[in-house]
Each structure stands twice: as structure tokens, then as C-alpha cells.
Motif scaffolding. Structure first.
Motif, PDB file in Angstrom:
ATOM      1  N   VAL A  43     -29.649  22.808  24.943  1.00 60.51           N
ATOM      2  CA  VAL A  43     -28.589  23.603  25.563  1.00 60.51           C
ATOM      3  C   VAL A  43     -28.835  23.731  27.065  1.00 60.51           C
ATOM      4  O   VAL A  43     -27.908  23.640  27.878  1.00 60.51           O
ATOM      5  N   VAL A  49     -22.595  26.488  36.234  1.00 58.65           N
ATOM      6  CA  VAL A  49     -23.535  27.379  35.566  1.00 58.65           C
ATOM      7  C   VAL A  49     -23.580  28.710  36.308  1.00 58.65           C
ATOM      8  O   VAL A  49     -23.789  28.748  37.524  1.00 58.65           O
ATOM      9  N   THR A 100     -20.057  21.203  22.505  1.00 53.63           N
ATOM     10  CA  THR A 100     -19.608  20.859  23.853  1.00 53.63           C
ATOM     11  C   THR A 100     -20.735  20.236  24.665  1.00 53.63           C
ATOM     12  O   THR A 100     -20.537  19.229  25.361  1.00 53.63           O
ATOM     13  N   LEU A 101     -21.924  20.793  24.562  1.00 49.58           N
ATOM     14  CA  LEU A 101     -23.030  20.341  25.404  1.00 49.58           C
ATOM     15  C   LEU A 101     -23.777  19.142  24.833  1.00 49.58           C
ATOM     16  O   LEU A 101     -24.294  18.317  25.592  1.00 49.58           O
ATOM     17  N   LEU A 102     -23.844  19.035  23.502  1.00 47.97           N
ATOM     18  CA  LEU A 102     -24.739  18.048  22.890  1.00 47.97           C
ATOM     19  C   LEU A 102     -24.016  17.008  22.036  1.00 47.97           C
ATOM     20  O   LEU A 102     -24.677  16.122  21.491  1.00 47.97           O
ATOM     21  N   ILE A 154     -20.495  25.964  21.822  1.00 46.54           N
ATOM     22  CA  ILE A 154     -21.491  25.663  22.865  1.00 46.54           C
ATOM     23  C   ILE A 154     -22.290  24.423  22.490  1.00 46.54           C
ATOM     24  O   ILE A 154     -22.466  23.506  23.301  1.00 46.54           O
ATOM     25  N   CYS A 155     -22.775  24.377  21.255  1.00 43.11           N
ATOM     26  CA  CYS A 155     -23.610  23.248  20.819  1.00 43.11           C
ATOM     27  C   CYS A 155     -22.840  21.936  20.846  1.00 43.11           C
ATOM     28  O   CYS A 155     -23.336  20.910  21.338  1.00 43.11           O
ATOM     29  N   ALA A 203     -25.288  30.351  28.815  1.00 45.61           N
ATOM     30  CA  ALA A 203     -24.264  29.492  28.211  1.00 45.61           C
ATOM     31  C   ALA A 203     -22.992  30.282  27.937  1.00 45.61           C
ATOM     32  O   ALA A 203     -21.875  29.803  28.169  1.00 45.61           O
ATOM     33  N   GLY A 262     -28.119  20.374  28.664  1.00 45.45           N
ATOM     34  CA  GLY A 262     -26.678  20.141  28.570  1.00 45.45           C
ATOM     35  C   GLY A 262     -25.910  20.907  29.631  1.00 45.45           C
ATOM     36  O   GLY A 262     -24.961  20.376  30.217  1.00 45.45           O
ATOM     37  N   MET A 263     -26.331  22.143  29.914  1.00 48.77           N
ATOM     38  CA  MET A 263     -25.674  22.908  30.982  1.00 48.77           C
ATOM     39  C   MET A 263     -25.932  22.275  32.341  1.00 48.77           C
ATOM     40  O   MET A 263     -25.050  22.214  33.200  1.00 48.77           O
ATOM     41  N   GLY A 293     -23.775  19.126  32.555  1.00 50.66           N
ATOM     42  CA  GLY A 293     -22.365  19.286  32.220  1.00 50.66           C
ATOM     43  C   GLY A 293     -21.482  19.502  33.440  1.00 50.66           C
ATOM     44  O   GLY A 293     -21.957  19.649  34.577  1.00 50.66           O
ATOM     45  N   LEU A 348     -19.675  28.598  29.945  1.00 49.11           N
ATOM     46  CA  LEU A 348     -18.887  27.567  29.275  1.00 49.11           C
ATOM     47  C   LEU A 348     -17.512  28.017  28.806  1.00 49.11           C
ATOM     48  O   LEU A 348     -16.741  27.224  28.272  1.00 49.11           O
TER      49      LEU A 348
END
Length: 469
Positions: A199, A210, A312-314, A309-310, A282, A202-203, A206, A286
Motif C-alpha cells: 500500500v 498523497v 486501486t493501488l495493487l 484501496i487495495c 491512504a 502503491g501510494m 500512484g 485516495l
């Protein structure tokens, strides 16, 4: 991203600086036998390597709290990050260190017996009831929440998954701690690390900015809920949580040396704080504002925000593994919640737990009761969990303060956070709708007054050294 990394760096710095201060004040003795050697029984008192004890402690204390709590705390804005950093270093890690080390010094006693040793027999009885109720609620909720998440992932029936998780909990409760928990937790710990780092990276990579809002003076909660005292009750795990004190004695029975306490107890809390920081950031980053995050939470509880969140980022695969990590967290707290309950009952009835029959004698009725609770609608009872969790943390901190005061040591490292949590818990229960529903203008000053009164009582305690020639 720089601010988030700075916050993580402050937590790490706190471990190496303030953590050493706390350790020095307590005064661990590396030559003193620990319970795993002086009371070894191969069941609950079992020597394990420090790295393994650390991971077990981390997973014991890190249920869904350091994920769901920070996501809910993100609604208040970046002040949540401040609370995580300050709370973890100066309150939560101090609370966890003393709950663990006082147990080490008291033959691995559970937290009700530790508190009762300083606050008296009545406090011991109240704490036993209070802790058992808290642990049963945690255990039951940490059956239902992972079952629902697993059902979403696999399509399997929720009730079937509940039975499977209960079965695992039963085995984890009665088997020697190094046979199941000790072997599975390193793998679970690796999954937790992947989830958190995934996470975070990923942020960083992304497109979403942030922490777009860094104004800690503005309360951004969409419903206008006040930061004081609600934030400090809503965002507990990751900053300070009384539940941790029910788990620390499990590892107090397994550490080989008192000098390992800073890593195992203080360090695990700092690590949980890092997990909380990542999820709070996060939540703030996000969803492009607290209003959108609030709508997601309202439509599907914080678990829906976690899922978004998971993924979208991963992506699909990484998101699946990250969500699996979120599922593991409550399971690795639920199993030890039931184990702690068994040990508290064993101390209450003075029953040795070496023989399997004695463990079954306590575990079977415990799980029957837990299953009955799981079929009930206890939403109203659970609404008191946040407050009771922080009230337990307050009591443990005052216990640490009394111990230090009696030992003629620098008690302020426990007294100051104990006063803060007293003001929080008293103010909250006075003004909350689940409490007395009084005005903040009345309840907040009363909370502060209660903290000052508790300090006056503490200062009347005489150090033991003052009575010696």
C-alpha cells in the motif's frame, strides 16, 4: 509522500530514543530468569526466539483496529497522523511495554492479576470480568469480520467459514503455543509486511496526491463530530489500545530475556503505528476528500474502503493478497483473545493448564458461550467497546504509574499518558449518546478534573524506599 515518510521516521526514531528512556526507567535485568525458564510447562510457558515472539506479539495486537480505526480517523483530517505518532511513542508503546514487563516480573500473570496486585482485590475482580467480556467480544467479532471478507473473496457460505474459523480458534486455544501459533505466525507476519509495504509503495507510485491536505488545525469530519474526545476513542489501535494489555502476558511467558522487552512490547506497538499511518494516509489520499471516503464507509463499512484501496493501488492479484492480509489480522488476534480468556479463567479458578483435560474443561464452555454470543445482535454492546478499550488502557497506565511511584522511579512517563487517557475516557462517556449525553461544555472540564484528581491520589502514594533506613 515526504510527510508520511517523516511520520514513519519519527516512529522509528521514537523506538530508538524514547523507547530506551522507558526501558532505562523500568530497569530490565538480563540475568533474571524469565517465566519461560522458571515456570516452563511446554504449553503456555514456552521459550521461543525473540524474532518469533516479536511477530507473534505484533499479530496478537494488530487486528483490524490499525486498519479500520485509521480509516475512520482519516475522516477528521491529518490531525489523525499526529495522534498516531504522538500516541504510539508516548502512550501506546509505554502501555504495551509495562503491561508486558510487569507480567514478566509477576510470573507471567494476566493483566487482571497484574492490575489487582497494585489496585487491590476488588480491582482484580472487576478487571477479570471486564477483560473476559472484552476478549469474548473481540474473539466473536474477529470471527465474523474475516468470515465475511473471505466470503466476498471466495463465494463460500459465511456460516461455513465461521465454523472453520471457530475450529482454528479452538485448536489455537488448547494446543501448546509453539505448535500452531508459533509455526503459522511468521508466515502471517510476512503477509502483513507485504500488505503494508504494498500500500505504501502503491501510494508513492500512484497518480493520486498523497496527503493533499496537511492542515492539522481543521476538523474535516463530514458530520462535524468533534476531535476531542472522539478521535482518541475511534482511533485506538495504532496509537493506544487497552486490548493490547490482554495480549502482552502471552508473550511475557515466552521471552527468554528481560532485555528483549523493548523490541517485543515497545517495538511491536511502534510497528503497529506504522501500519496505522499507512492506512490513515491512504484514507486521506485516495478518495479525494473526506466526504467521498465517508460515503464509501457508509455504504459498506470500512471494509469496502479497504477493498477499494487495495485493488486501486495493487491491481487484482496484489489487491487479493493485500485483502488476504487484512483477513489474517483479525484471525491472529481472535485466536489469542480466546487463549487469553482461557488463561484468565485458569488463574481465577487456580487450575493448572499442563494437562489437556484441564484446558478443555475451560475452553469448551468458553467457546459455547462465544458461539451463543455470535448469534445475537449485540451492536449496542459493541458500541461500548471503543470506550471500554480506552478505559482499560487508562487503568493499565495508572497501574504502571503506581508501580514506578512505589519503586521511586520516574513515574511521569506513565502518569502523563494516564492523565490524558483519563480525561479522554471520562469526557467521552459523559457526552456520548451511549453514555450520559451531557454537553461538551460540562463533560470536558469534568474529564480534566478527573485526571487531576487521579494525579493527586497517585502523588499520595509513598515510595517503598522512603520506608527503608
Amino acid at each position: 509522500m515526504t510527510i508520511l515518510l517523516l511520520c514513519i521516521g519519527l516512529l522509528v526514531l521514537g523506538y530508538f530514543t524514547y523507547g530506551k528512556v522507558v526501558e532505562r526507567v523500568f530497569g530490565p535485568d538480563p540475568n533474571r530468569p524469565t517465566p519461560c525458564s522458571s515456570m516452563a510447562d511446554g504449553v503456555d510457558y514456552a521459550s521461543m526466539p525473540t524474532w518469533k515472539v516479536f511477530f507473534i506479539q505484533l499479530l496478537d495486537i494488530a487486528g483490524v483496529g490499525p486498519i479500520f480505526g485509521p480509516i475512520l480517523g482519516a475522516l477528521y483530517g491529518p490531525v489523525a497522523l499526529v495522534w498516531i505518532v504522538v500516541g504510539a511513542i508516548f502512550a501506546g508503546a509505554v502501555h504495551d511495554y509495562f503491561s508486558g514487563m510487569l507480567s514478566v516480573r509477576n510470573r507471567g500473570a494476566s493483566i487482571p492479576d497484574v492490575v489487582g496486585g497494585f489496585l487491590g482485590l476488588n480491582a482484580r475482580r472487576v478487571m477479570r470480568f471486564f477483560s473476559l467480556l472484552l476478549l469474548l467480544l473481540v474473539g466473536v467479532v474477529f470471527v465474523l469480520s474475516p468470515a465475511e471478507l473471505l466470503s466476498n473473496l471466495t463465494g463460500l457460505n459465511v456460516q461455513f467459514l465461521v465454523v472453520c474459523i471457530f475450529g482454528y480458534y479452538f485448536l489455537a486455544t488448547i494446543l501448546p503455543i509453539d505448535k500452531l501459533i508459533g509455526r503459522l505466525y511468521p508466515f502471517f507476519g510476512a503477509l502483513l509486511m507485504f500488505m503494508t509495504l504494498g500500500v505504501l509503495v502503491g501510494m508513492a507510485l500512484g497518480d493520486a496526491p498523497v496527503l493533499p491536505n496537511l492542515d492539522v488545525t481543521v476538523n474535516t469530519h463530514p458530520q462535524g463530530l468533534p476531535i476531542w474526545p472522539l478521535l482518541f476513542v475511534t482511533l485506538s489501535c495504532g496509537a493506544i489500545s487497552g486490548f493490547h494489555s490482554t495480549q502482552s502476558p502471552l508473550m511475557a511467558r515466552c521471552i527468554r530475556n528481560e532485555s528483549s522487552g523493548r523490541l517485543v512490547f515497545y517495538g511491536a506497538m511502534i510497528a503497529e503505528g506504522i501500519v496505522a499511518l499507512v492506512w490513515a494516509a491512504a484514507g486521506m489520499s485516495l478518495f479525494y476528500g473526506p466526504d467521498a471516503l465517508f460515503q464509501v464507509i457508509q455504504s459498506g463499512t470500512p471494509s469496502l474502503a479497504v477493498d477499494q484501496i487495495c485493488r486501486t493501488l495493487l491491481g487484482p492479484v496484489g489487491g487479493f493478497l493485500a485483502i488476504l492480509g487484512v483477513i489474517i489480522l483479525p484471525i491472529t488476534s481472535g485466536d489469542t483473545a480466546f487463549r487469553s480468556s482461557r488463561l484468565i479463567l485458569a488463574e481465577t479458578f487456580n487450575l493448572s493448564q499442563v494437562r489437556p483435560a484441564k484446558r478443555l474443561l475451560l475452553a469448551i464452555p468458553l467457546f459455547v458461550l462465544a458461539f451463543i454470543i455470535s448469534t445475537q445482535d449485540f451492536d449496542l454492546i459493541w458500541r461500548y467497546f471503543g470506550w471500554s478499550n480506552q478505559a482499560l488502557a487508562m487503568l493499565v497506565l495508572w497501574t504502571a504509574a503506581i508501580y514506578l511511584r512505589q519503586s521511586d522511579k520516574f513515574h511521569w512517563i506513565a502518569t502523563i499518558p494516564a492523565m490524558f487517557m483519563t480525561a479522554v475516557t471520562v469526557s467521552f462517556i459523559l457526552q456520548a449518546t451511549i453514555g450520559f449525553n451531557l454537553s461538551p461544555e460540562f463533560s470536558n472540564p469534568v474529564g480534566v478534573a478527573a485526571a487531576v484528581l487521579a494525579l493527586v491520589v497517585l502523588l499520595r502514594v509513598k515510595p517503598f524506599t522512603s520506608h527503608t533506613p
